[in-house]
Design an enzyme around this catalytic site. Structure first.
Site, PDB file in Angstrom:
ATOM      1  N   GLY A 172       0.771  -1.244   0.000  1.00  0.00           N
ATOM      2  CA  GLY A 172       0.000   0.000   0.000  1.00  0.00           C
ATOM      3  C   GLY A 172       0.795   1.282   0.000  1.00  0.00           C
ATOM      4  N   ARG A 214       3.852  -1.581  -5.550  1.00  0.00           N
ATOM      5  CA  ARG A 214       4.082  -0.311  -6.252  1.00  0.00           C
ATOM      6  C   ARG A 214       5.360   0.394  -5.780  1.00  0.00           C
ATOM      7  NH1 ARG A 214      -0.461   2.735  -8.110  1.00  0.00           N
ATOM      8  NH2 ARG A 214      -1.662   1.593  -6.558  1.00  0.00           N
ATOM      9  N   CYS A 229     -10.928   2.667 -29.981  1.00  0.00           N
ATOM     10  CA  CYS A 229     -12.177   3.331 -30.320  1.00  0.00           C
ATOM     11  C   CYS A 229     -13.048   3.596 -29.090  1.00  0.00           C
ATOM     12  CB  CYS A 229     -12.933   2.478 -31.323  1.00  0.00           C
ATOM     13  SG  CYS A 229     -13.023   0.786 -30.756  1.00  0.00           S
ATOM     14  N   TYR A 232       1.457  -1.921 -12.027  1.00  0.00           N
ATOM     15  CA  TYR A 232       0.055  -1.966 -12.484  1.00  0.00           C
ATOM     16  C   TYR A 232      -0.074  -1.371 -13.888  1.00  0.00           C
ATOM     17  CZ  TYR A 232      -0.337  -2.998  -7.584  1.00  0.00           C
ATOM     18  OH  TYR A 232      -0.148  -3.558  -6.348  1.00  0.00           O
TER      19      TYR A 232
HETATM   20  N1  LLP Z   1      -1.028  -7.223  -0.763  1.00  0.00           N
HETATM   21  C1  LLP Z   1      -2.296  -7.368  -1.159  1.00  0.00           C
HETATM   22  C2  LLP Z   1      -3.141  -8.345  -0.476  1.00  0.00           C
HETATM   23  C3  LLP Z   1      -2.807  -6.583  -2.219  1.00  0.00           C
HETATM   24  O1  LLP Z   1      -4.069  -6.736  -2.596  1.00  0.00           O
HETATM   25  C4  LLP Z   1      -1.962  -5.648  -2.859  1.00  0.00           C
HETATM   26  C5  LLP Z   1      -2.460  -4.836  -3.972  1.00  0.00           C
HETATM   27  C6  LLP Z   1      -0.624  -5.536  -2.411  1.00  0.00           C
HETATM   28  C7  LLP Z   1      -0.195  -6.329  -1.358  1.00  0.00           C
HETATM   29  C8  LLP Z   1       0.348  -4.588  -3.041  1.00  0.00           C
HETATM   30  O2  LLP Z   1      -0.058  -3.281  -2.854  1.00  0.00           O
HETATM   31  P1  LLP Z   1       0.879  -2.049  -3.278  1.00  0.00           P
HETATM   32  O3  LLP Z   1       2.078  -2.031  -2.356  1.00  0.00           O
HETATM   33  O4  LLP Z   1       1.286  -2.241  -4.669  1.00  0.00           O
HETATM   34  O5  LLP Z   1       0.016  -0.865  -3.087  1.00  0.00           O
HETATM   35  N2  LLP Z   1      -4.352  -1.603 -10.013  1.00  0.00           N
HETATM   36  C9  LLP Z   1      -4.273  -0.591  -8.967  1.00  0.00           C
HETATM   37  C10 LLP Z   1      -3.641  -1.131  -7.703  1.00  0.00           C
HETATM   38  C11 LLP Z   1      -4.341  -2.363  -7.154  1.00  0.00           C
HETATM   39  C12 LLP Z   1      -3.679  -2.923  -5.913  1.00  0.00           C
HETATM   40  C13 LLP Z   1      -4.221  -4.270  -5.579  1.00  0.00           C
HETATM   41  N3  LLP Z   1      -3.658  -4.895  -4.427  1.00  0.00           N
HETATM   42  C14 LLP Z   1      -3.531   0.621  -9.511  1.00  0.00           C
HETATM   43  O6  LLP Z   1      -3.158   0.628 -10.680  1.00  0.00           O
HETATM   44  O7  LLP Z   1      -3.364   1.616  -8.800  1.00  0.00           O
END
Ligand code: LLP
Length: 421
Positions: A245, A282, A349, A378
């Site tokens: 997150g 991320r 389109c 992502y």
């Molecule tokens: N752990 C779990 C259980 C998750 O669902 C996620 C991301 C992470 C870790 C990794 O989170 P991060 O550190 O990357 O924030 N497609 C969206 C982001 C979806 C995130 C889904 N879960 C975007 O493009 O912003």
């Protein structure tokens, strides 16, 4: 126009954008466009920065491969010592093919299939994160059939507001994720009802692109209290998993730094007598990649200007679905260029096919290239073949060398195993 400040993507003395020491032009001469370009050094530095900040406490990082599952990105982080967070059999397959040991993986996901649960038990994953009482029943049943004991963490929904885009907020009680604390408490209390499960972890993941520390602090406070309650029932908790997150900078918005994150959390985490897990995605990859695209046309509809490029929403979906901001800058800067305000759009389109709206950008012409920044997370993973477009190539740069680690799809890829009957 201003350019995004990054030491991994800078302009050389010839005013050409480079990834590390490789001019982007050199890469696109070989691969064509659109192409994703990643800096390996970025991934390595980010991983080291993260683990260094938490060195005082016993912790492990599980790279969340959903952010960028290119085999070489997985391998780079795994080789530095990262574990792997997978959300599906497909992500497992990729991580496995990248060389990761299943014993260093954890299985997440709100809707795992029986096959996915079986796989995680058979391969001795370090933890399966359960998200409902029905899932616990199924894990217990499958582990019984396999004559194994499954290691299970319960993902608790801490009901905190991560203040992020609603589509990527996961820690509120209205979201589908996790188990409400009272129900989760009951599940831990009843641990003896599940002879084929060892309840080893408490887990959370409040959302993605979280840009302040407070929601993490609030959630850790809530779950620390929960942790001590659960321990008092005789459950031996080995891991406390904070999830991912951590937000990154896409424009000039402020996100917290890892030292600030660590300073806020370490004193709290130190009180827990177990290993701390993190699942960043991320943070480790987002600003380590760009999508390079070529300008096809400039056009004007009444007063509105459009720059039409050869990448599209199928290659990078984030602006279309989250109105996400991605900085866009020319691959080659020329001091004589003037700024204009335009929408930067793709060939698909749909009016939702855009990378930027009403963006101030240096005037450009057909044949010039643009770099869409912060496309390491992502981005390629969410690409599709919409409009029967072939997915882009991917390149990794290492200092002054580059490797094409995935070639652009061919037309045959588009027809994979499809038959005319
Ligand atoms: N752990 C779990 C259980 C998750 O669902 C996620 C991301 C992470 C870790 C990794 O989170 P991060 O550190 O990357 O924030 N497609 C969206 C982001 C979806 C995130 C889904 N879960 C975007 O493009 O912003």
């Amino acid at each position: 126009m201003d350019y995004l400040d990054s030491k991994y993507f800078t302009y050389g003395t010839d005013n050409i954008l480079q990834c590390e020491n490789v001019p982007v032009n050199e890469i696109i001469n070989k691969t064509g466009t659109p192409v994703y370009i990643y800096s390996r050094k970025f991934f390595e530095d980010r991983y080291k920065e993260f683990t260094q900040a938490f060195r005082e406490i016993k912790h492990r990082v599980f790279y969340s491969v959903k952010a960028n599952f290119n085999l070489n990105v997985i391998k780079t982080l795994y080789n530095l010592g990262s574990g792997i967070d997978v959300n599906s059999e497909g992500e497992f397959y990729r991580a496995y093919k990248a060389g990761a040991d299943p014993k260093k993986m954890l299985m997440a996901g709100v809707g795992k299939t029986a096959d996915e649960i079986k796989l995680a038990i058979e391969k001795d994953f370090i933890m399966i994160k359960a998200e409902s009482p029905e899932e616990i029943e199924l894990i217990n049943e499958i582990a019984g059939k396999l004559k194994k004991k499954a290691k299970v963490g319960i993902r608790v929904n801490p009901d905190v507001n991560p203040q992020t885009h609603p589509y990527i907020s996961t820690g509120l009680s209205q979201n589908k994720f996790g188990v409400a604390a009272p129900e989760a408490e009951q599940m831990f209390k009843d641990y003896e009802k599940y002879p084929n499960i060892s309840f080893t972890g408490i887990d959370m993941h409040i959302g993605s692109q979280v840009t302040t520390v407070e929601p993490f602090v609030e959630a850790v406070d809530k779950l620390s209290e929960f942790y001590f309650k659960v321990k008092s029932y005789g459950v031996k908790i080995e891991h406390f998993d904070i999830g991912g997150g951590v937000g990154v900078t896409y424009n000039n918005e402020k996100s917290f730094g890892i030292p600030e994150f660590a300073d806020a959390l370490i004193p709290k985490l130190k009180k827990l007598d177990c290993e701390i897990f993190f699942e960043p995605g991320r943070f480790l990859t987002g600003n380590g990649g760009i999508l390079v695209t070529k300008v096809l046309f400039n056009k004007r509809n009444n007063n509105k200007k459009f720059i039409i490029v050869d990448a599209a929403m199928n290659d990078l979906l984030r602006p279309s679905i989250y109105s996400a901001y991605h900085h866009i800058q020319p691959v080659e800067i020329s001091t004589s260029d003037k700024d204009i305000v335009a929408d930067i759009v793709g060939p698909v389109c749909e009016s939702g096919d855009f990378f930027a709206k009403d963006r101030t950008i240096t005037e450009t012409k057909s044949g010039k290239s643009l770099a869409i920044m912060s496309a390491g997370a992502y981005s390629m993973v969410m690409s599709s073949n919409y409009n029967a477009r072939r997915r882009p190539a991917e390149v990794i740069v290492d200092g002054n060398k580059f490797s094409v680690v995935r070639t652009r799809e061919t037309f045959d890829h588009l027809l994979y195993d499809e038959k005319v009957i």
